[in-house]
Design an enzyme around this catalytic site. Structure first.
Site: not given
Lengths: 440, 440
Positions: A139, A146, A155, A211, A213, A245, A249, A252, A265, A269, A372, A386
């Site tokens: 991935d 994204h 962060r 997600e 993708e 995906d 969160r 994660q 994850k 999938t 994503t 997002e």
């Protein structure tokens, strides 16, 4: 690649399978995606090609002598791996033959059409399996929008890390938990730690997300120790599909340092059933994403003029939600985002060239997830993290429901298609999954 | 598990294969590890069990009717996956039968011994393949000493991240590039960026390293969505081998944020040929690592009193180097570290229970790497990064050579064994790999 074809002439061609000629059909004569299907009475799954609302049984077509000798054996396999391993000339030969067999102009009523017709059966989404035995699933993280959006939440002090514009960042996903579209997804348990809590607790994820993708399927691959140069990388991919995906969160954010996402994850999938070849998408090739002024040029091992000119794909990608309440109300799925693959910072060829640049071996049927697909607009963001700013700004759905993250009973539906004047619309079909409550 | 056996009686047993009775033999009657071997004249690879300097051809033994019916078919497969999938009772039955067939006391000279003898052939390390088709390879980070040492170099401000004592941190490795011991390892190219440079360059790694790890092989596994509880996790592992997680440290430090290691690791990972069963290691089970006062207790899904009592393994693990110059000089490989698996912060059962706690499915033959086995002592550090402080304090080898990281022509040899008074020594054998120069 057939980018030199006369697209206008091609676009005008019709199939004698009439449903393929509808203007909004996902699977016109110009598409011919491949999948794998199971039917009562078949001892093993078979490869099929979609045409309108029908599928052509390639095992039967092969046994009837309708296919080129180079692909005849591969088309009798129960998965696409062998065909993917044959390489671009064989893929082109098969595609040309199927186009000929199914074209109204090239296959008039008569014995050939009758022979092909005997290989047709009605499409049935529930009968579709994963298209290949997927040995390796990687991935990537190829949308800078994204990466920036997510980075700003995980962060805030450094949303986009210094390596992003140099390295097509990727990591290994879990191949065993790739599931076919339509497979229900059980909400995972995991360690959850609120930022203010002293210790984590173990329980069902409260921040389940999807997600959006694109999945690219590897063709012949490469031997260990032998990189695939960027100039050959584009021809080394067989085709694309849709990939969800699923991401927890809360798991994660607590687990991902320093070795990356893992249990957040790998519980599931989802993959769409149809692999649309890059040949079918040739009319929708575009220049690669234009890097903003000041961004570095790709290093030479990732730079190829042809890829810069044609490495982008003008593919519209959409996400729909259908909640349990909406189903009870008879409401249609609600679109929550729409983006385009052409905004990706790295091309598919760059992802593949990077992956093999250290000698890592790829094998036929391996999947490269794009990461994503998010664009610069608010409504082009490809995950709820997002779209809702980690739940702070929930979506409002028809009927008044709100969603920061997914609830049990929510179904996520990914769709994708390419459209432009002068070309037939090419659809990727759908990738669906409904969220089940956590287990005991 | 056979932890209730009379080890002293067991330890005294001898094989009629005399080489198995040498005091320092890796493969006495009490070990009986499994591997997969290729021989001229065999149409396919076969499963073999090691006994002294011989191997017992299990396909031949099965065909001769010497093996229990429950395992007879699995023992005729070209890889260990089917046997691994049968589960602990079948494994015990096979092991007991092989011990009986090869024991001097239980199989006196006569027709049975002659029948078994016809299935023996001389061991040949070069003929050994990977023991299983490895669909999934997960790498953990279970030594707190390794995590702290490495963290202090990559993140001096936060050597040990806040999640470490709660989460058995792991990530997915690349299964396709797992190679058998003896396979030469080509130095990878990749993006290298000095901390003072404005931009990365692409070239051969200058900081090639090994990592000493234990590999655990998954037994029957679990269905997607169905976790394996910690109390069943120990019995869900078939056995262990040695794993060298080759690592390009310069690639790693530049690429690994935010999604973890990728090209720094996936160019090759070496596995030893022999899978030593957990039954053979039963006499060497120990209490799990004692967490320092103040460390949190494992969350309930990772806590099991039996695992606390017996989840540790008293296994000595060593790394040897043999450089091109040493080979030319006729020198023996030089031991550069020696550690013990009992210092691992997380047990193998905890790694497996964690991996499946979100429903992720494991399959027979999947490999769980322990992460680098490093202890608190300087000479128990399981990689050069730690041993040489990222090259700042190079090792001195016999002949005066110095090593911060690996040079072309260096051979890395991992060895492992369990020893204690009153039990026969159990060896893991070797995992070897020599570094080739980077390609063009």
């Amino acid at each position: 690649m057939t980018v030199e074809l006369n697209f206008t002439h091609e676009a005008a061609r019709r199939s004698w399978v009439e449903s393929a000629n509808e203007p909004v059909a996902d699977f016109p004569l110009q598409n011919l995606p491949y999948g794998v299907c199971r039917q009562l009475g078949w001892p093993a799954p078979r490869i099929v090609a979609a045409i309108g609302d029908q599928v052509l049984d390639l095992a039967a077509a092969s046994e009837a002598g309708l296919l080129p000798p180079t692909v005849a054996a591969a088309c009798r396999e129960p998965a696409l791996n062998a065909l993917m391993g044959l390489g671009a000339p064989a893929w082109s030969a098969l595609r040309a033959r199927l186009s000929e067999l199914l074209g109204a102009d090239t296959c008039p009523a008569g014995p050939s059409r009758a022979a092909a017709g005997r290989c047709l059966l009605p499409a049935s989404p529930a009968a579709m399996l994963l298209p290949a035995r997927i040995g390796g699933y990687t991935d990537f993280y190829a949308s800078i929008f994204h990466a920036t959006n997510v980075g700003s939440m995980f962060r805030p002090e450094a949303p986009l890390l210094p390596n992003y514009k140099w390295v097509p960042v990727g990591y290994h996903g879990r191949a065993s938990s790739l599931v076919a579209s339509g497979t229900a997804i059980r909400r995972p348990h995991g360690q959850l730690k609120d930022s203010t809590a002293a210790a984590p607790v173990f329980g069902p994820s409260r921040q389940l997300d999807y997600e959006l993708e694109l999945a690219a399927f590897v063709g012949p691959g490469n031997a260990l120790g032998t990189p695939i140069p960027i100039r050959q990388a584009g021809d080394s991919l067989f085709g694309v599909g849709l990939l969800n995906d699923w991401s927890a969160r809360d798991l994660q954010s607590w687990e991902y340092q320093p070795l990356g996402p893992f249990l957040a994850k790998n519980f599931a999938t989802s993959l769409s059933p149809w692999v649309v070849t890059l040949e079918a998408l040739a009319p929708f090739r575009r220049p690669a994403f234009t890097r903003p002024a000041g961004d570095p040029a790709p290093l030479p091992y990732l730079a190829d003029p042809a890829d810069q000119r044609l490495g982008g794909l003008d593919l519209t990608l959409e996400v729909f939600l259908l909640t349990a309440q909406m189903r009870a109300d008879g409401a249609a799925p609600q679109r929550v985002s729409r983006g385009n693959f052409s905004v990706m910072y790295w091309t598919l060829a760059q992802l593949l060239a990077h992956h093999t640049s250290n000698g890592c071996n790829l094998q036929p049927g391996d999947v490269l997830g794009s990461g994503t697909v998010s664009g610069p607009e608010q409504d082009s963001r490809g995950c709820l993290l997002e779209l809702t700013q980690r739940g702070a700004g929930p979506l409002t759905l028809p009927g008044g429901e709100r969603r920061g993250f997914l609830h049990d009973g929510d179904e996520v539906i990914l769709r994708g298609y390419a459209e432009q004047a002068g070309a037939r619309r090419i659809g990727l079909g759908e990738c669906r999954g409904i969220v089940l409550p956590a287990g005991p």
